[in-house]
Design a protein around this motif. Structure first.
Motif, PDB file in Angstrom:
ATOM      1  N   CYS A   1      28.142 -23.222 -31.156  1.00 49.94           N
ATOM      2  CA  CYS A   1      26.886 -22.841 -30.487  1.00 49.94           C
ATOM      3  C   CYS A   1      25.829 -22.415 -31.501  1.00 49.94           C
ATOM      4  O   CYS A   1      24.642 -22.699 -31.345  1.00 49.94           O
ATOM      5  CB  CYS A   1      27.145 -21.708 -29.505  1.00 49.94           C
ATOM      6  N   GLU A  13      29.338 -19.912 -24.895  1.00 49.42           N
ATOM      7  CA  GLU A  13      28.239 -20.440 -24.053  1.00 49.42           C
ATOM      8  C   GLU A  13      27.578 -19.320 -23.254  1.00 49.42           C
ATOM      9  O   GLU A  13      26.362 -19.232 -23.151  1.00 49.42           O
ATOM     10  CB  GLU A  13      28.787 -21.500 -23.101  1.00 49.42           C
ATOM     11  N   GLU A  54      23.900 -20.054 -21.925  1.00 51.69           N
ATOM     12  CA  GLU A  54      23.911 -21.393 -21.325  1.00 51.69           C
ATOM     13  C   GLU A  54      24.178 -21.303 -19.827  1.00 51.69           C
ATOM     14  O   GLU A  54      23.916 -22.213 -19.085  1.00 51.69           O
ATOM     15  CB  GLU A  54      24.936 -22.289 -22.033  1.00 51.69           C
TER      16      GLU A  54
END
Ligand code: GLC
Length: 715
Positions: free
Chosen positions: A425, A540, A545
């Protein structure tokens, strides 16, 4: 699972069997522990079931069984309790406790279906899952295997998992037998000490522990496992009232009862309730156990009792009939001949399901705005052994831990640790993320607090993975002290001195007593054991996200001494101190560190326009997403009986409904309750509705400040 449907066919099979063949059907042999030769001998003897074996081993055993005189196929069972995870090529899902954070019946059912497909593809017919025990004393080593502390949530998710495993029809190719375990009140063992006595009355059993099993029976669960422990001094293995009167007669359970591991042996060796194998075997069979796991001495004991006229053959017949009915229900004669389908085990769609389950299980417990990271920080420092230890991330009941311990086994891809997730990420955002182990749940020579501080000095934000690891989880690994082990607290203290934002991620098998960290970190994300893709899901979520939507299925204590700290306590904590009319410890805040049902997201959700119609027991509420992230909101409904003839909980979950809210969206929902939601179990063990005033609470958690309420009279 309607037993009558197969009873005639089973009776005609039984009529052809010798008494030795009937007794052998009740025997379950642990292949991994007994090995190939001994297992093959038992197959020739007609043992009805084996557990813990591979597809190839099962094929060989089955071939021997089908050549026997009566040719009754063998039932194979395995602990596929978080996916078919004892097979290192299988999909590893989050543990039950992590799945419970989703509060999503449909998601849990889909996990059951995927697990069943992979288990069935290996020629195994049965999983010893789901576990219905309640984790109310979290010193107990097996909390990770539960759906948490609450009877209603546990029952709902267990029912969903059973339906996922068993499908519409047990005979279907991708259906496997479920096993509701451990009957009953096993998690309530004194002191959190596994398999000791549960000091509960049958009234308490009916009020708290029986409801999940009732739902399992209603869902048609094919088998139920007798617990190791005892109820008020009576081992469940010999408790005919629990097994026959309540389970088989009152609830109408139609499947078969299997003992837990060596329960019959332990009546002699650990519980000292029987002087020898013959006495133990007689007690167990007459109490209502149908299949005997890992106590093969039962065979000779029952045979000699029968030959001496000391046990009635009807008990053998009843047990054998139940097992034969289930074997007929799964169409075992055909399934025994189907070829294995290895391409299904670990398939891509199941991996995606495991990742999505891990995402939905994440529960945000604190956030001062540091999260989501997005691109706010260019330099990230990541610490903690659990960020880079797939064994710790998995937790219990995988190919690392069962059916035998495999300390030297290497991890099988695919999986993603938090370190790997953060690195990916960060790289996707051209950010720098540097990792250093620093320390972990078990102190060792590689601990390096100083190096961590030096690295942290160069960072703008710190991510710190805390938790426990396999040597602290599971059967026989109860913990007296739930504080963070090793030098984990020490590292936090040193990091805190730097004055930089610290985000903690709990990768653990259960709630730990992390009051200091909870009060002093900037954000805290609870992941429990998120399975193969847990590390990706956490990374995430940290970057934003998606918004975490998990809700706690279990309370967090501030201190081990506070246990049990479950939310649905009975009233009556006595205190002369007017400041705390409901009582408190002299040395500790009486509230849990984090409450049942609690969880935050990146969008603030508000509740409005609550109304309750006593005429049709319908609650209506409008929920509003006030942020920019879409969220899954879990609307929870609790009740309280304001005056009752026996103490009733200060609040009790009776319903919940999940609603997806896009950014800014508002939805009105209605939730129908039933009269049974307002009943209690009186001293005569009857479920009764006592007319009077009740309060209904609706909101985002079990905390009073998160709930709207209405009080009404119900006659
Ligand atoms: C274990 C556990 C039980 C498991 C069984 C078979 O000791 O108590 O949950 O299903 O034995 O492995």
């Amino acid at each position: 699972m309607p037993m009558e449907k197969y009873l005639q066919q089973a009776k005609s099979l039984l009529a052809k069997m010798t008494v030795e063949e009937k007794i052998a059907q009740l025997i379950q042999i642990p292949y991994a522990q007994y090995g190939r030769e001994a297992s093959l001998e038992w197959a020739k003897k007609g043992a009805g079931s084996f557990l813990h074996l591979s597809a190839e081993q099962a094929e060989e055993i089955q071939a021997v069984a089908l050549q026997s005189r009566v040719g009754i196929p063998v039932l194979f069972g395995i602990d596929a309790v978080r996916g078919h995870a004892l097979n290192d090529k299988a999909t590893i899902f989050p543990t039950q406790l992590a799945l419970a954070c989703t509060w999503d019946r449909a998601l849990v059912q889909e996990v059951g279906k995927a697990t069943a497909r992979e288990v069935a593809a290996d020629g195994i017919h049965w999983t010893f899952s789901p576990l219905l025990c309640l984790a109310r004393d979290t010193r107990w080593g097996r909390c990770n295997e539960t759906f948490g502390e609450d009877p209603y949530l546990t029952g709902e998710l267990a029912k969903a998992m059973i339906e996922g495993y068993q499908g519409e029809d047990l005979a279907e190719e991708n259906s496997i037998l479920a096993c509701a375990k451990h009957y009953i009140a096993y998690g309530e063992a004194v002191g959190g000490r596994d398999a000791t006595d549960s000091e509960v009355t049958y009234r308490k059993v009916r009020e708290v522990f029986l409801p999940p099993f009732q739902k399992a029976v209603e869902a048609g669960v094919a088998s139920i496992m007798t617990a190791y422990g005892s109820l008020d001094g009576t081992p469940l293995t010999i408790d005919g009232h629990a097994l026959r009167n309540i389970l088989k007669e009152e609830l109408g359970f139609q499947g078969f009862v299997v003992t837990d591991w060596a329960n019959v042996t332990n009546l002699v060796e650990k519980q000292h309730i029987a002087k020898d194998a013959k006495e133990a075997s007689k007690l167990a069979l007459e109490a209502g156990n149908d299949m005997i796991m890992s106590s093969p001495e039962f065979y000779d004991a029952i045979l000699s009792l029968l030959q001496a006229g000391e046990i009635d053959e009807k008990y053998i017949d009843e047990a054998c009939l139940r097992i034969l009915c289930v074997k007929l229900a799964v169409n075992l004669w055909d399934k025994a001949k189907t070829s294995k389908k290895s391409n299904i085990v670990g398939q891509e769609s199941h991996q995606k399901q495991s990742l999505e389950s891990a995402r939905r299980s994440l529960t945000l417990l604190k956030n001062d705005g540091t999260l989501p990271l997005q691109n706010k920080y260019k330099k990230i420092a990541l610490f903690g052994a659990n960020a880079d230890d797939i064994r710790a991330q998995y937790g219990d009941w995988t190919y690392f831990t069962h059916p035998l311990p495999y300390p030297d086994r290497q991890a099988t891809r695919p999986y993603t640790t938090l370190k790997e997730g953060m690195e990916k990420c960060s790289a996707d955002r051209a950010l720098e993320c540097k990792y250093l182990r620093a320390c972990g749940p078990i102190a060792d020579d590689s601990d390096d607090i100083e190096a961590a501080i030096n690295l942290a000095r160069q960072a703008e934000v710190i991510i710190y993975a805390i938790g426990d690891e396999i040597s602290q989880i599971g059967e026989g690994k109860d913990r007296a002290n739930l504080a963070l082990s090793g030098r984990q607290e020490e590292l936090f203290g040193e990091l805190q001195k730097l004055g930089k934002p610290i985000v903690c991620v709990l990768i653990a098998s259960k709630p730990l007593a992390i009051e200091n960290i909870a009060e002093n970190c900037n954000a805290l994300l609870c992941a429990f054991n998120g399975g193969a893709h847990g590390g990706q899901a956490i990374a995430e979520a940290l970057f934003g996200e998606f918004s975490p939507s998990g809700r706690l299925p279990i309370s967090f204590p501030r201190h081990s001494g506070q246990l049990p700290v479950y939310y649905n306590q009975l009233p009556g904590w006595h205190s002369w101190n007017p400041e705390f009319p409901d009582g408190k410890y002299a040395d500790l805040d009486p509230t849990p560190l984090f409450a049942f049902g609690e969880g935050k997201g990146y969008s603030k959700v508000s509740y409005h326009d609550f109304c309750f119609d006593p005429a049709n027991l319908q609650a209506k509420i409008r929920v509003q997403n006030n942020g920019e992230y879409s969220v899954f909101e879990t609307v929870q409904v609790y009740v309280r009986d304001l005056v009752s003839s026996i103490l009733t909980p200060i609040k009790r979950l009776v319903a919940f409904q999940q609603v997806e809210l896009q950014a800014g969206e508002s939805k009105s929902i209605s939730i129908e309750l039933k009269k049974e939601d307002f009943t209690l179990i009186n001293r005569k063990e009857e479920a009764v509705l006592e007319p009077g005033e009740f309060t209904v609470f609706v909101g985002a958690s079990s905390k009073d400040e998160d709930l709207l309420s209405e009080t009404f009279y119900l006659g």
